[in-house]
Design a protein around this motif. Structure first.
Motif, short mmCIF file in Angstrom:
data_model
loop_
_atom_site.label_atom_id
_atom_site.label_comp_id
_atom_site.label_asym_id
_atom_site.label_seq_id
_atom_site.Cartn_x
_atom_site.Cartn_y
_atom_site.Cartn_z
N ARG A 1 15.16 11.05 2.71
CA ARG A 1 14.03 11.77 3.29
C ARG A 1 14.47 13.19 3.62
O ARG A 1 15.50 13.39 4.27
CB ARG A 1 13.52 11.11 4.58
N SER B 1 8.80 10.11 21.25
CA SER B 1 9.69 11.23 21.51
C SER B 1 9.59 11.68 22.96
O SER B 1 8.67 11.28 23.69
CB SER B 1 9.38 12.41 20.58
N GLU C 1 11.79 1.25 7.06
CA GLU C 1 11.69 2.66 6.70
C GLU C 1 10.63 3.40 7.50
O GLU C 1 10.63 4.64 7.53
CB GLU C 1 11.45 2.81 5.20
N THR C 2 9.74 2.68 8.18
CA THR C 2 8.78 3.37 9.04
C THR C 2 9.47 3.96 10.27
O THR C 2 8.87 4.79 10.97
CB THR C 2 7.65 2.43 9.50
N PRO D 1 12.74 9.35 10.43
CA PRO D 1 12.05 10.56 10.91
C PRO D 1 10.98 11.01 9.91
O PRO D 1 11.16 10.88 8.69
CB PRO D 1 13.17 11.60 11.01
N ASP D 2 9.88 11.53 10.43
CA ASP D 2 8.82 12.07 9.58
C ASP D 2 9.23 13.48 9.16
O ASP D 2 8.84 14.48 9.77
CB ASP D 2 7.50 12.09 10.34
N MET D 3 10.03 13.56 8.10
CA MET D 3 10.59 14.84 7.68
C MET D 3 9.54 15.76 7.07
O MET D 3 9.75 16.97 6.99
CB MET D 3 11.75 14.61 6.72
N ALA D 4 8.41 15.21 6.65
CA ALA D 4 7.32 16.07 6.16
C ALA D 4 6.67 16.81 7.32
O ALA D 4 6.39 18.01 7.25
CB ALA D 4 6.30 15.25 5.39
N ALA D 5 6.42 16.11 8.43
CA ALA D 5 5.81 16.74 9.59
C ALA D 5 6.76 17.77 10.21
O ALA D 5 6.31 18.78 10.76
CB ALA D 5 5.44 15.68 10.62
N ASN E 1 8.29 18.93 3.38
CA ASN E 1 6.99 19.53 3.12
C ASN E 1 7.17 20.68 2.14
O ASN E 1 7.86 21.65 2.46
CB ASN E 1 6.37 20.02 4.43
#
Length: 348
Positions: free
Chosen positions: A110, A196, A126-127, A130-134, A139
């Motif tokens: 990711r 967080s 995998e959920t 980290p949300d690397m797109a956000a 991105n």
């Protein structure tokens, strides 16, 4: 951070950064993570693989071996393992010894990072990555720079403490972070969610400086700048945040600094820094400036927490610790981390 009040020093049911994706290729890469030797490589089809890194025959480091197709061959006596970790060949005999397979770690990629799950394989989810797109790096509309990874001779919790109290920027980084001299005097707001904890400071009416002009060459006048320190887990802390025009309040952009932390041993850590922004994405000079600043900032943090680690190692018992009001976020994070580890200990 003084020794955690837990039996184990870090959580294992956790995704940790093993390497940048660009580090993992058709050469065996050795790395120690949570006290375990691990090797990383890519199969001929490009899949990233993470296996335990010591040959079970005589504990020879497998990164000193080689790849034979997708198989790992030990450089000492030629024991050969498949990409699943199974021992498939012993050159000196036909029989395959029992219980000689390597552990294969679940892997996910990711945001230009290879993450491995160090706990029970059945719990790998995998959920939880980290949300690397956000955050920016995954991105395509953001510009991202990967900084040179570092190994620091200090427990990982000292770096977490360091990042959650950014008032140190006014002192350790007074000559390296533009506007950092304002941070210590800024009021602190805590923003807590289940995912967080953000120790938020806002610098208002900050005067222009050469770095701001490089970021926003067409903007005149002062800026409002977020100095966030957001803890997503022991593996990732985000600093930086949004920047605004002080006069009109318009958002100019968001600059994130991702601090990716992986314990190497109880007394050392791997540190990856990734910067990402949603403005000036076609300005390579700004990207180079971020990297150059990192080359000056990171050694200052490294020197500070290594000095603390040396003090802690030299004492017969932990020193008395005094906290300030701005440490509330860091203290809450300690509680979150200890709760995470205790939950694992109780389930074991």
């Amino acid at each position: 951070m003084h020794p955690l009040k837990t039996r184990q020093p870090y959580p294992r049911n956790q995704w940790w950064a093993a390497a940048y994706a660009s580090e993992v290729g058709r050469q065996l890469l050795g790395r120690t993570i949570l006290g375990d030797r691990i090797i990383l490589y890519r199969t001929e089809s490009g899949e990233a693989v993470a296996l335990s890194g010591l040959c079970p025959h005589r504990a020879f480091p497998l990164e000193k071996g080689c790849l034979a197709g997708d198989r790992v061959r030990c450089g000492y006596h030629g024991f050969t393992f498949s990409s699943t970790g199974a021992l498939e060949e012993v050159p000196s005999q036909t029989a395959i010894p029992a219980k000689a397979d390597l552990r294969r770690f679940p892997v996910a990629e990711r945001g230009g990072v290879v993450w491995i799950w160090t706990g029970a394989e059945t719990l790998a989810d995998e959920t939880l990555l980290p949300d690397m797109a956000a955050l920016g790096p995954a991105n395509p509309d953001w510009a991202t720079e990967q900084h040179i990874p570092a190994t620091i001779a200090a427990r990982y919790t000292l770096l977490i403490d360091n990042l959650l109290d950014l008032s140190h920027a006014s002192f350790i980084h007074a000559d390296t972070i533009p506007g950092g001299d304002y941070v210590a005097s800024l009021p602190v707001e805590l923003v807590e969610t289940p995912a967080s904890l953000n120790v938020r400071r806002i610098g208002r009416g900050l005067p222009s400086n050469p770095f701001f002009k490089l970021m926003f060459p067409h903007h005149e006048g002062p800026l409002d700048q977020a100095f966030d320190a957001e803890y997503f887990g022991p593996h990732l802390i985000r600093t930086g945040g949004a920047l605004f025009d002080s006069a009109g309040g318009a958002r100019l952009g968001t600059q994130n600094y991702l601090h990716i932390i992986t314990p190497e041993t109880p007394g050392s850590l791997h540190y990856f820094v990734v910067t990402s922004r949603d403005f000036a994405t076609g300005n390579p000079a700004l990207g180079r400036t971020h990297v150059d600043m990192g080359l000056r900032i990171q050694p200052q943090d490294k020197a500070a927490i290594e000095a603390i680690e040396q003090v802690l190692q030299g004492l017969s018992h932990p020193p008395r610790e005094v906290s300030a009001r701005c440490d509330t976020g860091a203290l809450k994070v300690r509680h979150r981390l200890e709760s995470q580890i205790r939950a694992e200990e109780q389930a074991a």
